[in-house]
Design a protein around this motif. Sequence first.
Motif, short mmCIF file in Angstrom:
data_model
loop_
_atom_site.label_atom_id
_atom_site.label_comp_id
_atom_site.label_asym_id
_atom_site.label_seq_id
_atom_site.Cartn_x
_atom_site.Cartn_y
_atom_site.Cartn_z
N PRO A 373 45.85 45.98 27.36
CA PRO A 373 45.82 45.93 28.70
C PRO A 373 44.74 44.97 29.26
O PRO A 373 44.77 44.70 30.55
CB PRO A 373 45.16 47.17 29.10
CG PRO A 373 44.72 47.79 27.78
CD PRO A 373 45.22 47.02 26.76
N ASN A 374 44.06 44.25 28.42
CA ASN A 374 43.04 43.26 28.89
C ASN A 374 43.69 41.76 28.93
O ASN A 374 43.25 40.97 29.35
CB ASN A 374 42.02 43.09 27.77
CG ASN A 374 41.01 44.45 27.82
OD1 ASN A 374 40.87 44.79 28.80
ND2 ASN A 374 40.71 44.82 26.58
N LEU A 375 45.03 41.69 28.54
CA LEU A 375 45.60 40.52 28.52
C LEU A 375 46.36 40.62 30.07
O LEU A 375 46.83 41.51 30.58
CB LEU A 375 46.67 40.38 27.73
CG LEU A 375 46.31 40.13 26.24
CD1 LEU A 375 47.42 40.04 25.22
CD2 LEU A 375 45.56 38.71 25.99
N ARG A 376 46.68 39.29 30.59
CA ARG A 376 47.36 39.24 31.92
C ARG A 376 48.88 39.52 31.48
O ARG A 376 49.33 39.50 30.56
CB ARG A 376 47.23 37.71 32.58
CG ARG A 376 45.84 37.48 32.89
CD ARG A 376 45.94 36.40 33.96
NE ARG A 376 46.89 35.21 33.74
CZ ARG A 376 46.65 34.20 33.12
NH1 ARG A 376 45.18 33.82 32.97
NH2 ARG A 376 47.31 33.21 32.98
N ILE A 571 36.19 44.94 33.22
CA ILE A 571 37.31 44.05 33.92
C ILE A 571 37.12 42.69 33.04
O ILE A 571 38.08 41.86 33.00
CB ILE A 571 37.17 44.04 35.44
CG1 ILE A 571 37.17 45.30 35.96
CG2 ILE A 571 38.22 43.07 35.86
CD1 ILE A 571 36.81 45.44 37.59
N LEU A 572 35.99 42.32 32.87
CA LEU A 572 35.78 40.86 32.30
C LEU A 572 35.88 40.59 30.78
O LEU A 572 35.79 39.64 30.44
CB LEU A 572 34.16 40.65 32.45
CG LEU A 572 33.62 40.98 34.03
CD1 LEU A 572 32.34 40.35 34.05
CD2 LEU A 572 34.46 39.80 34.79
N VAL A 573 36.40 41.70 30.09
CA VAL A 573 36.63 41.58 28.74
C VAL A 573 37.84 40.58 28.43
O VAL A 573 38.85 40.98 29.27
CB VAL A 573 37.12 42.76 28.14
CG1 VAL A 573 37.71 42.77 26.85
CG2 VAL A 573 36.11 44.09 28.11
N GLY A 574 37.80 39.54 27.59
CA GLY A 574 38.64 38.53 27.53
C GLY A 574 38.59 37.60 28.41
O GLY A 574 39.50 36.49 28.31
N LYS A 575 37.73 37.29 29.40
CA LYS A 575 37.67 36.38 30.52
C LYS A 575 36.41 35.21 29.86
O LYS A 575 35.46 35.78 29.55
CB LYS A 575 37.29 36.62 31.67
CG LYS A 575 38.30 37.78 32.20
CD LYS A 575 39.03 37.60 33.62
CE LYS A 575 39.91 38.40 34.16
NZ LYS A 575 40.95 38.64 33.57
#
Length: 649
Positions: A373-376, A571-575
């Motif tokens: 779910p952390n991917l766009r 929310i910032l995971v993976g950014k």
Amino acid sequence: MVKEQFRETDVAKKISHICFGMKSPEEMRQQAHIQVVSKNLYSQDNNHAPLLYGVLDHRMGTSEKDRPCETCGKNLADCLGHYGYIDLELPCFHVGYFRAVIGILQMICKTCCHIMLSQEEKQQFLDFLKRPGLTYLQKRGLKKKISDKCRKKSTCHYCGAFNGTVKKCGLLKIIHEKYKTNKKVVDPIVSNFLQSFETAIEHNKEVEPLLGRAQENLNPLVVLNLFKRIPAEDVPLLLMNPESGKPSDLILTRLLVPPLCIRPSVVSDLKSGTNEDDLTMKLTEIIFLNDVIKKHRISGAKTQMIMEDWDFLQLQCALYINSELSGIPLNMAPKKWTRGFVQRLKGKQGRFRGNLSGKRVDFSGRTVISPDPNLRIDEVAVPVHVAKILTFPEKVNKANINFLRKLVRNGPDVHPGANFIQQRHMQMKRFLKYGNREKMAQELKFGDIVERHLIDGDVVLFNRQPSLHKLSIMAHLARVKPHRTFRFNECVCTPYNADFDGDEMNLHLPQTEEAKAEALVLMGTKANLVTPRNGEPLIAAIQDFLTGAYLLTLKDTFFDRAKACQIIASILVGKDEKIKVRLPPPTILKPVTLWTGKQIFSVILRPSDDNPVRANLRTKGKQYCGKGEDLCVNDSLSPFQMSPSRTVS
């Protein structure tokens, strides 16, 4: 050669339509190059060379790399092959057209061969058929109407002959129950026929119930003669196009022998000789039976003997086309199962699904899928192991030379790296696993091609089988991640009809800039959010996304500072970029500072603070929301919609 976009050249004409029909015996003869007459495959004396006028005659093409075709002189790669033909001693039913043959026999008179309709009915149906733009379903419905009308009539309008029911009887046999009728008023012809048996009935009462079962056997020879006598004006009423085939073409009198390249002989090392294809063996059996029937007819053998041979010939012709026939008598059943033409085309392993739709391709990967779910929604996580194998040919230019030099230095084992270099105007590729990579990197020139690893941001095509609609294959942006599975956002499950119980998906890497652009614009997930079927949204929040959003925005949901910061941080995971987060002022100040779920839901992540519109909103927001606190301004809300902080004593 670098991969280039496919462009059609030398196209003078466009195909307007494709028409399917049946080949007449004359067309088969014109298309073929030789008549096949020999049942033997190889010559006994000439070093086992293929026999002339045999099934393996090399004038029908070639199946060997080192031997050219004897008709056109081309090799295996260039020669498409040439047909031969076999003349059948007696006509046979075509197993594919068997039902169509019965359907036509039910519509025509078995004495004069006219269609069983009155003149007025014929004219009415012909007028309907002349209407332009009749659809396939309308034609099918019309054929059913004509067939039903013909079957209800028992007497011919032209010759007055009586016609009964025509039905299948056993394997590839048709009978005509001429005098069988369900009507209470018996036809005068039938009554005369029954009266002639009165004496027999007096002496033997068992004969009476059998009289209604008087049958005539419609063998292929009888049916062929009937079909040849059908008047030309009646052919359109059988829903047949006179240009694409006559009714008599439904009966086999001549067989096409396919080219050698589709039925190659395999030379076996274990045993001497060759291993022949099923079609080749079936054709030799048909030629052998042809010879047997010819000898029996010349020698004046019993009719019973010739009929048995004829039945066997019919069976072999049917098995040649479709080898999965049911109802074959035990005494005629083949010892070894073979593959006919139908088996070559249909099913999962057939020509269409197995070789055309599902053929193996380069620059593709396949593995198990899992959720992230952390991917766009337009991203897909690709394992590093796959990213090192899938390559993209990038041309060296002024903008990317330093980046590509770094990739060349990394080589094939370190990601991001490169596997091959192809120098400008050179056909040879250099593999980067060996040699001095530092030297190769320094020698890179503009116009060279570096086959680099798949990297973040590359456009890839993602597909889940079965591909049932156009959204079963879409374009995503790659994100190279550790571990062994393809991962994507659960919101994109619906178009692929995917779940994570062990499903596997395919990934393809386009090889040109044009292909990447086309994939992203036409096939990107953001360009396919709704289904073309009815406009429903397909890519939308589902399951735990909805539940989470609902629970987070309930009226009585409050979080302390630690929890609020933790939720926002997740929310910032993976950014990768550095994002500034400003907490809005708390809704409740005492006895402890609390933030509502709705505030967290609308938190803005700021990559930069130099946006003048946002700066203006922030200064206006401070006027309404208190003095100088860090706050978050939602771009979608005006400052007037913001409520000041509430204090609870």
